[in-house]
Design a protein around this motif. Structure first.
Motif, PDB file in Angstrom:
ATOM      1  N   LYS A  11       1.426  -0.556  -0.195  1.00  0.00           N
ATOM      2  CA  LYS A  11       0.146  -0.307  -0.016  1.00  0.00           C
ATOM      3  C   LYS A  11       0.833   0.912  -0.155  1.00  0.00           C
ATOM      4  O   LYS A  11       0.396   2.359  -0.428  1.00  0.00           O
ATOM      5  N   CYS A  13       2.150   3.665   2.729  1.00  0.00           N
ATOM      6  CA  CYS A  13       1.070   4.627   3.819  1.00  0.00           C
ATOM      7  C   CYS A  13       2.414   5.531   3.460  1.00  0.00           C
ATOM      8  O   CYS A  13       3.257   5.628   3.628  1.00  0.00           O
ATOM      9  N   ASN A  28      -0.987   6.164   8.325  1.00  0.00           N
ATOM     10  CA  ASN A  28      -0.713   5.200   8.576  1.00  0.00           C
ATOM     11  C   ASN A  28      -2.327   4.367   9.025  1.00  0.00           C
ATOM     12  O   ASN A  28      -3.205   4.756   9.020  1.00  0.00           O
ATOM     13  N   SER A  29      -2.232   3.096   7.481  1.00  0.00           N
ATOM     14  CA  SER A  29      -3.801   2.267   7.695  1.00  0.00           C
ATOM     15  C   SER A  29      -4.030   1.132   8.656  1.00  0.00           C
ATOM     16  O   SER A  29      -4.537   1.032   8.592  1.00  0.00           O
TER      17      SER A  29
END
Length: 118
Positions: A11, A13, A28-29
């Motif tokens: 991803k 981030c 952050n995810s």
């Protein structure tokens, strides 16, 4: 404030780490991103991947890696050690080629099985 791109998943981030606020991480995810951001500023580590010379095999170089992350400040010393290693075939994947590298409890292991070349 330090900006980082998280590398724990694909991803990527965009993290902001606030050193003055107890290394608080935003952007952050997932919790892994927050942990990565803090660790990257407090104690960065890396898994080393490389090759070593091998004799008696079909190819002249054996792929190797560390079995866990090594402190980033020891990367160049680790590479100097790796460049001095020559192993003899046969070698099994996961076989420890150098134990306790630089006193870190990190091992260098084979990343490929190479039999003896007939």
């Amino acid at each position: 404030m330090t900006n980082l791109i998280c590398i724990t998943c694909p991803k990527g981030c965009h993290l902001c780490v606030d050193e003055q606020n107890d290394y608080a991480v935003t952007g952050n995810s997932c919790p892994r991103g927050a942990e990565y951001g803090r660790n990257e500023l407090l104690h960065p580590v890396r898994v080393i991947t490389s090759t070593v010379r091998i004799t008696g095999a079909m190819i002249p170089r054996l792929p190797v890696k560390t079995d866990r992350p090594l402190p980033k400040e020891k990367m160049f010393d680790c590479m100097q050690l790796i460049n001095q290693i020559t192993v003899q075939a046969p070698v099994q994947v996961g076989q420890i080629l150098a134990a306790n590298i630089l006193g870190t409890d990190v091992n260098l292991v084979a990343a490929k099985t190479l039999p003896v070349y007939p």
